[in-house]
Scaffold this motif. Structure first.
Motif: not given
Length: 936
Positions: A300-305, A606-616, A695-705
């Motif tokens: 989760l630290d890696l994902v958030a950072s 593909i064009k390079g405009n979207i850099k990060g994607l979270y798929i649940c 719980d994963i999402i809530c924890d991740l949201m806190r790590r993202m500030g």
């Protein structure tokens, strides 16, 4: 009302009530065996007899209607003697093997015998060697022991009247009657759907679920929940023994009325206990491409950072997130909240984008609400005509299919509009076997005839709609002859269909992906509205425009705001008043710009405009069109995170994989296709380090500030309802206390009963809008190089990617590999025989599959499912998008079919490349991938 007396008690019941029901209404229990409410009342077991003053004989109470002034006795000596004799005779044909019987403890015969004080028959056993049918259990799920059969015929009536298959018959064998079941060696050749409704109806252990041998009724706990497959929203009990799921049994839910299909009964729990479930977070080494296990903190630290770094470097709109339409509402709400509050973008979507986004957009434009207008029960019971367009409910929504079969048996007329011969076409009064992609021409042709033949509802149009004149101008050119040419149908059949639908008092339109999955899908949906409004069939019982949503919670995913332009409850992100409300509730400034649709995110990556994607929980590599394009897009990302149950094709491409939990391991709600919110309840706790998805999402949201507290499912639902007017009146407490344990939105306050039928008295948008749409051909049509037209769809035994259903062995035994349906004429021209291996190619790729030669499709057209990894049709399908909803054109693409040469059909070791070998090779590849994950 009828007045009568039962056992000295006066009772008043409605005319038409049976004596059995009248007795039950005052708490008097009359024993039965052959009776099954609304299914079987043949009175053959004679256990429910009663003594009526003035009657010489003892009538059966299950099928004798009350009459005014009746005096009835249920426990006279004469009645008791008769019941004991009937039961004595029944037991003389029954093999008393209670200790080894799978129904021991849950056997109705056992209970009735105990109630009547009989433990064995006083007669010799009449079962003679060589007369009875042998035991049969070749079916992977069901077995039949004729020595336990009491000939009550509940199975026969259930198969005929509930499932609608007529697969079980009463036959004669010498001097004996026998039940003939479709579970023998030829079971694949029968029309049995393995739904198991007969086993649930059997009062003994004669027809039984094989899984029932592993438990006894007193060993299990029952946890009521909602099916995780299609959007019918069937209610059932998960059966739990020693913290393991061992089965499922149907209950009387509002959408299924005790029915289940084969997936619900047998494919809804084994995947939960699968050995290849993900148990730990996984991080990929991009250098080697291999995964290793990680702690939750590290992952989760890696994902958030990483996400926050991308946000700082490229801006919020370089990130995106997909919610899962199979997960509960609460999970989905938190995913879209995370994307908006933490990523700072409206780039959030769900898989409705590729299936029913056209329904959301189209119905919202014409009616004001993009959802099914009526209830499942309402459109399948007491209706005069059903207009079924681009939908195969027997396979995609089986329990609705069962109810449509029941409606037809009860006299409902059926019009099927579909390019294939589906199962229901055999029972249809009219089948318009139109060319794929010509739905709008068909609908305009119907509307033309409504006007030409004076079938329109002028009063309804004048008082409730707008822009009719604009549509009327366009319709002039859609004569039956022109439409027949476009659609490749008979103009007289079109005339008959128009008259049948328009003149019926109650006639719903039911449609599905055959209407939506086109480059003109939104306009196709609006043309469905045009038909219904023109003849006044909206806002009342037995009518409406009713999209059958595909996945179990695809309706809920849209309701919860997992869309780039809408918050929960379809509140526009562009509306400053709405946005201000959410900003106050969430305590953060929210983006005002409409986000990017899921189908636009891939080319943007593909064009390079979207850099990060979270798929649940989604697997776009398998489900989205033009698979090579999707893989290229995902590989173009700087960072991909997948939250999943299994190592899917999409998860294999991720940088981080987070193990979530299945529906059976959590609390929550699903919203079915009729807007009905129903509970999902935790049944088991599995070993491993997976976590609740919220719980994963809530924890991740806190790590993202973002200061997001960890909330329970009910607390998340309450937060959602507080900012969503159409859900204000729904809560977990109400869902538990409502008679149906469900509520249909809109439900605007705690006293609101919910809304079964939309647009009563007035459309949600005020006036219904007639959209003037013109027919446009599909984006890609056959040519010399690719001379055939390919369309795709679902089959009964699997669900979408088959990530869940392929982990049930019996389902794989019934249907375990890819195939392509080819018309007889085309097969003869190509020299292809039924069962031979072929290649299917489009401009986007080539796959191999098995040919199934028939006349299900028209010449020049073919059809494939997309469930199977050995020949997934989405390598071929076209990603051409609808201009409104951005939905892809799955239903039409140009293809070529070639017969494999002998050299191509054999591998390097001289083995014939059968579907079984290909499937085995695929599973071995999956096993190796999982082994690499576990070892590292």
């Amino acid at each position: 009302m009828i007045n009568l007396n039962i056992d000295g008690m006066n009772v008043q019941v409605a005319e038409g009530t049976t004596i059995l029901d009248a007795a039950k209404s005052i708490g008097i229990n009359i024993p039965t065996l052959c009776y099954l409410k609304n299914v079987s009342d043949i009175g053959s077991c004679r256990l429910c007899v009663v003594d009526i003053e003035g009657y010489e004989k003892l009538p059966t109470s299950c099928n004798t209607l009350v009459q005014d002034g009746m005096i009835i006795r249920t426990q006279t000596d004469k009645v008791v003697r008769s019941r004991r004799m009937a039961l004595d005779l029944i037991l003389s044909h029954h093999n008393l093997i209670c200790f080894s019987c799978p129904s021991n403890g849950a056997c109705e015969l056992q209970n009735v015998a105990h109630q009547c004080g009989i433990s064995e028959s006083s007669f010799p056993n009449f079962r003679l060697p060589g007369i009875e049918v042998p035991h049969v259990e070749d079916n992977p799920f069901l077995g039949y022991r004729p020595d336990l059969c009491i000939h009550c015929q509940r199975c026969i009536n259930t198969c005929a009247n509930v499932s609608g298959c007529n697969s079980i018959q009463l036959t004669s064998r010498g001097i004996f009657r026998a039940i003939e079941t479709p579970f023998g060696t030829n079971w694949k050749e029968t029309n049995c759907e393995s739904c198991g409704n007969c086993a649930e109806a059997c009062p003994t252990g004669a027809i039984y679920k094989k899984e029932a041998k592993a438990y006894r009724s007193w060993e299990i706990q029952r946890v009521r929940t909602t099916c995780p497959h299609c959007a019918v929203g069937c209610q059932y009990n998960l059966l739990v023994k020693d913290n393991k799921l061992v089965g499922a049994e149907g209950v009387d839910g509002p959408s299924n009325n005790n029915r289940l299909c084969v997936k619900g009964r047998f494919g809804s729990y084994k995947f939960v206990m699968s050995q290849d479930r993900l148990t730990d977070p996984l991080i990929k080494d991009r250098g080697t491409g291999k995964f290793r296990k990680a702690s939750w903190d590290e992952a989760l630290d890696l994902v958030a950072s990483k996400f926050m770094a991308l946000k700082r470097q490229y801006g919020s709109d370089s990130l995106a997130g997909f919610a899962c339409s199979r997960s509960p509402n609460e999970d989905i709400y938190m995913v879209q909240k995370m994307v908006r509050a933490c990523f700072g973008t409206n780039n959030v979507d769900n898989c409705a984008r590729v299936c029913h986004s056209a329904s959301v957009e189209g119905l919202a434009k014409t009616l004001g609400s993009g959802a099914m207008t009526n209830t499942i029960y309402d459109i399948t019971h007491d209706v005069d005509v059903i207009l079924l367009v681009g939908s195969n409910p027997e396979e995609a929504h089986p329990v609705i299919g069962m109810q449509i079969r029941e409606a037809v048996r009860n006299g409902t007329k059926l019009i099927v509009v579909d390019p294939r011969d589906i199962g229901l076409t055999k029972q249809a009064d009219i089948h318009l076997k139109l060319r794929p992609g010509s739905n709008i021409a068909f609908a305009n042709g119907m509307c033309h005839l409504f006007i030409e033949e004076g079938l329109i509802d002028e009063k309804f149009i004048a008082e409730n709609t707008e822009d009719f004149k604009e549509l009327k101008k366009i319709l002039k050119s859609y004569t039956p002859e022109r439409v027949a040419k476009i659609c490749n149908i008979d103009p007289d059949d079109l005339r008959a269909a128009a008259r049948m639908y328009a003149t019926a008092k109650k006639a719903p339109i039911i449609y599905c992906l055959g209407v939506t999955e086109h480059s003109t899908g939104t306009e196709g949906v609006m043309s469905m509205s045009n038909m219904a409004m023109m003849v006044g069939k909206l806002g009342r019982e037995g009518c409406g425009v009713n999209p059958l949503r595909g996945q179990n919670n695809v309706q809920g995913a849209c309701d919860m705001g997992a869309m780039p332009d809408k918050y929960s409850g379809y509140q526009l992100v562009s509306d400053p008043i709405v946005r201000n409300k959410f900003e106050k509730a969430w305590g953060i400034k929210l983006p005002s710009q409409t986000g990017m649709h899921a189908t636009d995110i891939f080319p943007s990556a593909i064009k390079g405009n979207i850099k990060g994607l979270y798929i649940c929980g989604e697997d776009p590599v398998v489900t989205d069109p033009d698979t090579a394009h999707v893989i290229k897009a995902l590989k173009s990302l700087d960072f991909l995170v997948v939250q999943e149950l299994f190592m899917t094709e999409t998860a294999m491409l991720a940088d981080v994989v987070l193990p979530g939990r299945s529906y059976a391991e959590k609390d929550g709600t699903f919203t079915n296709t009729e807007r009905r919110v129903q509970r999902v309840r935790k049944a088991v706790t599995l070993p491993g380090n997976s976590r609740l998805d919220t719980d994963i999402i809530c924890d991740l949201m806190r790590r993202m500030g973002y200061n997001q507290p960890t909330l329970s499912a009910s607390e998340i639902f309450d937060e959602m309802a507080s900012v969503t007017p159409s859900f204000h009146g729904i809560s977990y407490a109400r869902l538990e206390n409502e008679p149906t344990k469900s509520l249909q939105w809109p439900c605007t306050d705690k006293f609101h009963p919910g809304t079964p039928i939309m647009h009563v008295g007035k459309f949600v948008r005020g006036l219904g809008y007639f959209y003037p749409t013109e027919y446009k051909p599909a984006q890609e049509l056959p040519d010399k190089e690719y001379p055939m037209m390919l369309t795709t769809g679902r089959i009964l035994y699997h669900y979408n990617t088959s990530a869940m259903t392929k982990r049930t062995e019996g389902l794989m035994e019934i249907a375990g590999h890819s195939f392509v349906e080819i018309n007889t004429q085309d097969a003869e021209h190509l020299g292809i025989k039924d069962g031979e291996r072929v290649t299917v190619s489009s401009r986007r790729g080539t796959i191999t599959s098995e040919a199934r030669v028939s006349d299900k499709t028209n010449p020049g057209e073919c059809w494939m499912p997309f469930h199977f990894p050995d020949g997934n049709s989405n390598w071929l399908t076209n990603a051409a998008l609808d201009k409104y909803a951005r939905i892809p054109e799955y239903k039409v693409c140009a293809c070529r079919i070639d017969k494999l040469s002998k050299e191509q059909a054999y591998d390097g070791r001289g083995r014939y490349i059968s579907q079984k070998i290909i499937a085995t090779q695929w599973h071995k590849r999956m096993d190796k991938s999982l082994t690499r994950v576990i070892m590292r």
